[in-house]
Design a protein around this motif. Sequence first.
Motif, short mmCIF file in Angstrom:
data_model
loop_
_atom_site.label_atom_id
_atom_site.label_comp_id
_atom_site.label_asym_id
_atom_site.label_seq_id
_atom_site.Cartn_x
_atom_site.Cartn_y
_atom_site.Cartn_z
N ASP A 38 -10.05 -4.68 -4.04
CA ASP A 38 -10.41 -4.99 -2.79
C ASP A 38 -9.25 -6.24 -2.27
O ASP A 38 -9.10 -6.99 -2.72
CB ASP A 38 -11.88 -5.71 -2.99
CG ASP A 38 -12.44 -6.26 -1.60
OD1 ASP A 38 -13.59 -5.75 -1.51
OD2 ASP A 38 -11.97 -7.11 -1.06
N TYR A 39 -9.41 -6.26 -0.78
CA TYR A 39 -8.38 -6.71 0.03
C TYR A 39 -8.76 -8.40 -0.41
O TYR A 39 -7.96 -9.17 -0.38
CB TYR A 39 -8.45 -6.58 1.44
CG TYR A 39 -7.71 -7.66 2.23
CD1 TYR A 39 -6.38 -7.65 2.13
CD2 TYR A 39 -8.40 -8.37 2.97
CE1 TYR A 39 -5.62 -8.65 2.94
CE2 TYR A 39 -7.82 -9.19 3.73
CZ TYR A 39 -6.50 -9.47 3.72
OH TYR A 39 -5.74 -10.29 4.58
N ASN A 40 -10.14 -8.72 -0.69
CA ASN A 40 -10.41 -10.14 -0.81
C ASN A 40 -10.34 -10.67 -2.20
O ASN A 40 -10.72 -11.93 -2.45
CB ASN A 40 -11.75 -10.21 -0.23
CG ASN A 40 -12.09 -11.43 0.97
OD1 ASN A 40 -11.22 -11.53 1.64
ND2 ASN A 40 -13.01 -11.93 0.79
N VAL A 41 -10.10 -9.64 -2.97
CA VAL A 41 -9.82 -10.13 -4.45
C VAL A 41 -8.59 -11.06 -4.81
O VAL A 41 -7.70 -10.41 -4.36
CB VAL A 41 -10.18 -9.01 -5.51
CG1 VAL A 41 -9.75 -9.37 -6.99
CG2 VAL A 41 -11.59 -8.42 -5.28
N LYS A 42 -8.78 -12.17 -5.53
CA LYS A 42 -7.66 -12.58 -5.84
C LYS A 42 -6.89 -11.86 -7.11
O LYS A 42 -7.59 -11.83 -8.19
CB LYS A 42 -7.66 -14.05 -6.50
CG LYS A 42 -7.55 -15.13 -5.57
CD LYS A 42 -7.48 -16.44 -6.13
CE LYS A 42 -8.31 -17.39 -5.25
NZ LYS A 42 -9.32 -18.53 -5.70
N ARG B 258 -4.86 -10.77 -10.39
CA ARG B 258 -4.57 -11.37 -11.58
C ARG B 258 -3.58 -10.34 -12.23
O ARG B 258 -3.86 -9.08 -12.35
CB ARG B 258 -5.57 -11.76 -12.47
CG ARG B 258 -6.47 -13.07 -11.69
CD ARG B 258 -7.15 -13.53 -12.93
NE ARG B 258 -7.91 -14.81 -12.17
CZ ARG B 258 -8.67 -14.77 -11.47
NH1 ARG B 258 -9.31 -13.87 -11.33
NH2 ARG B 258 -9.15 -16.02 -10.79
N LYS C 229 -13.42 -5.87 -8.06
CA LYS C 229 -14.13 -5.21 -6.89
C LYS C 229 -13.07 -4.20 -6.49
O LYS C 229 -11.99 -4.72 -6.05
CB LYS C 229 -14.79 -6.03 -6.08
CG LYS C 229 -15.09 -5.47 -4.66
CD LYS C 229 -16.53 -4.93 -5.03
CE LYS C 229 -17.07 -4.37 -3.51
NZ LYS C 229 -18.30 -3.68 -3.71
N ALA D 282 -12.33 -1.33 -3.52
CA ALA D 282 -12.79 -0.75 -2.22
C ALA D 282 -11.71 0.33 -1.52
O ALA D 282 -10.60 0.32 -2.04
CB ALA D 282 -12.94 -2.06 -1.30
N GLU E 56 -9.16 2.79 5.96
CA GLU E 56 -10.32 2.58 6.99
C GLU E 56 -10.19 2.68 8.15
O GLU E 56 -10.91 3.40 8.91
CB GLU E 56 -10.78 1.07 6.76
CG GLU E 56 -11.81 0.86 5.53
CD GLU E 56 -12.52 -0.60 5.49
OE1 GLU E 56 -11.71 -1.46 5.27
OE2 GLU E 56 -13.86 -0.79 5.58
N THR F 108 -18.17 6.01 1.17
CA THR F 108 -18.19 5.32 2.42
C THR F 108 -17.77 5.63 3.64
O THR F 108 -18.18 5.60 4.85
CB THR F 108 -17.32 4.26 1.88
OG1 THR F 108 -17.77 3.39 0.92
CG2 THR F 108 -17.07 2.98 3.17
N GLU G 210 -10.58 -1.42 15.15
CA GLU G 210 -11.46 -2.30 14.13
C GLU G 210 -12.28 -1.49 13.70
O GLU G 210 -13.59 -1.02 14.35
CB GLU G 210 -12.06 -3.56 14.80
CG GLU G 210 -12.51 -4.62 13.96
CD GLU G 210 -12.50 -5.85 14.76
OE1 GLU G 210 -13.69 -6.15 15.31
OE2 GLU G 210 -11.99 -6.66 14.92
N ARG H 58 -15.85 -0.03 11.79
CA ARG H 58 -17.23 -0.41 12.01
C ARG H 58 -17.80 -0.76 10.57
O ARG H 58 -17.00 -0.33 9.38
CB ARG H 58 -18.04 0.74 12.62
CG ARG H 58 -18.16 1.94 11.64
CD ARG H 58 -18.48 3.01 12.61
NE ARG H 58 -17.67 3.64 13.68
CZ ARG H 58 -17.94 4.37 14.52
NH1 ARG H 58 -18.94 4.98 14.65
NH2 ARG H 58 -16.57 4.97 15.42
N TYR H 59 -18.83 -1.13 10.54
CA TYR H 59 -19.68 -1.37 9.14
C TYR H 59 -20.50 -0.06 8.88
O TYR H 59 -20.96 0.75 10.05
CB TYR H 59 -20.68 -2.58 9.32
CG TYR H 59 -19.88 -3.87 9.43
CD1 TYR H 59 -19.65 -4.19 8.06
CD2 TYR H 59 -20.20 -4.51 10.47
CE1 TYR H 59 -19.16 -5.55 8.05
CE2 TYR H 59 -19.50 -5.83 10.49
CZ TYR H 59 -19.07 -6.42 9.20
OH TYR H 59 -18.66 -7.51 9.12
N ALA H 60 -20.55 0.31 7.72
CA ALA H 60 -21.51 1.32 7.52
C ALA H 60 -22.80 1.19 7.65
O ALA H 60 -23.40 0.14 7.02
CB ALA H 60 -21.27 2.00 6.23
#
Lengths: 249, 467
Positions: free
Chosen positions: A12-16, A18, A32, A34, A40, A74, A182, A184-186
């Motif tokens: 996931d892009y938001n995961v730090k 490691r 996580k 994604a 997307e 998704t 941009e 959309r949300y599912a």
Amino acid sequence: MKVLVAVKRVIDYNVKVRVKPDNSDVDLTNVKMAMNPFCEIAVEEAVRLKEKGVATEVVVVSIGPKVAQEQIRTALALGADRGILIETEEKLESLTVAKLLKAVVEKEQPQLVLMGKQTIDSDNNQTGQMLGALTNMAQGTFASEVAVDGDKVNVTREIDGGLRTVALKLPAIVTTDLRLNEPRYASLPNIMKAKRKPLDVTTPADLGVAMTSTLSLVKVTPPAERQAGIKVGSVEELVEKLKNEAKVL
Amino acid sequence: MTALTQDALIERLSAIVGADKVRTDADSLETFGKDWTKIYAPKPTAIVFPKTTEQVRDIVLLANEHQLALVPSGGRTGLSAGAVAANGEIVVAFDYMNQISDFNAVDRTVKCGAGVITEQLQNYAEEQGLFYPVDFASAGSSQIGGNISTNAGGIKVIRWGMTRDWVAGLTVVTGQGEILRLNKDLLKNNTGYDMRQLFIGGEGTLGFITEATMRLTRTPKNLTVLVLAIPELDDVMKVLNQFQGSMDLTAFEFFSDKAMRKVLARGDVPAPFDSSADFYALIEFEAVTDADMDLSMSLFEQCVENGWVVDGVISQSETQAANLWRLREDISETISEWTPYKNDISVVVSKVPPFLNDIDEIVTREYPDFEIIWFGHIGDGNLHLNILKPDALAKEEFFERCAKVSKWVFEIVQKYDGSVSAEHGVGMTKKPYLKYTRSAAELAYMKAVKAVFDPNNVMNPGKLVDL
């Protein structure tokens, strides 16, 4: 017009991110996963083409382990019509992926292949180009605008210092850049509908592609840690430090 | 007791903390003299930056000696003017007491200086594979000392409680200049009055917190966010009941369409869906297995069938979860441009629907020309009622008109046995209204407690309770 979209399951892009203690790879335990953000954007573009009445069917394909079905679902929830999973536990390399996609292209005969310009895990930015070479299809990379016009597609490309628009003869391959749209949300009703959409599972062997590896991962290291800054008392001190410590003056 | 000249004061303070840790420049006085309320003009005498508990004690002793007023200052994100210095006070800023130390993996505790920023603690916990669950929009600026002094709540209270629930131990300097170590980080300690609890939410009126041992917990798994469109305010609570009856939620927030439009107008947060409704609920839960996902889907379906919900989205990635959260979390900052008059009121969850109806009736009747923005932690019974200032109206006139209706709002709060300040604290802005939540006898005891810890009234005077 049939559109094929390739999507990849990535961290996931938001995961730090490691790194494993032994530097052998990125640590993916309990992390996580994604859909790759550029993929997307490709799905969104395909769905928009369908909503405009340009595309008649959107087929989404992913290569990876069984759980990669989540990312296909998704895409189906976002509006794709059916999915194909090429199931493999092997590590994926761009050329192998391009060969697998070529096999899918031959089978599905899409007029347009949409894919992300790169994935955020390996950052190679070459699968689309390789697929272009293997299939002899026209390619438009780094797309920020896609307009289908009869038997052509006009692709506005983001290049150094500006934009360049190319007209490609269909069938063609387009790789997406960030500004294309941009996603959309599912929506929840669509997620429920997506559960009933067809998802076929196949294997590299079924497609006649050998998962031979030509690359070996030598070492993964995290970026150097940022050193704490210091406050200087005066401009003179700053200049002195830039000269003698940082040696940039 | 002798009065100190300005020069003598600076000299005495410098002797305690060092000359470079005392500031009197106009910029610092302006910055450190206020919080997020924009009502009072900052006017402190000096800003002092202690580095140790002992230095804080010496400052308090000096204040007692010369009858100086001290105001504690953390991240200054308070919304009740609890950390405002508008009367020549000395501001004690904890920015340099920002050390995190003594992490204990067995006890799952960590020691924080009062000036540790909330996000710093959250990140530290994450590095240890653990989680600090108290979270709110200002976590990037607010400090632990301030969080504890105001018993900060935020967006995860429904599951993890308030800051109070995470304080294992405290080091405080009382108004008498004594250093107390409270509770010794124990989980079980039934040895009489738990004085730690007086300092939590005490708003610095009894003493200043200099250090705290905070508890950490396990990291939640795969937090997933739903945003649902709900046309009727009444139905928001029905949706809450439906979900809470079947699963543990980590958040249940609500906001009005007007609130969301303001955030979307910024242009950097994507809209959740094309459809719109007057209200939205943001629901967060741990999706550990596919069964959790399926359950949330079927609950959604039931809510749609019952006619409560017309649309909904679910996060497919952490990025999407974060973006959906911004719809709710960016409201406060976005509307600050309109100098909002803020109310932070609460009742027990079961009383929310009739309470909301009563309040809604009053505000639409009395503020027909004002823009009302509703949002809040509705799963905790906590609502934020914000009234935006029309451009044409002067600030003073606006607040005067709001204050008038405040009285009616608080009378409704009293009728429903609610609180005039659910999580923002009392400070100066809510002080006149305390009587709507606290009885006269309670207020008398609060004064008496203040007199015990701070007999000379040097600790954050004028806030919360007068001596």
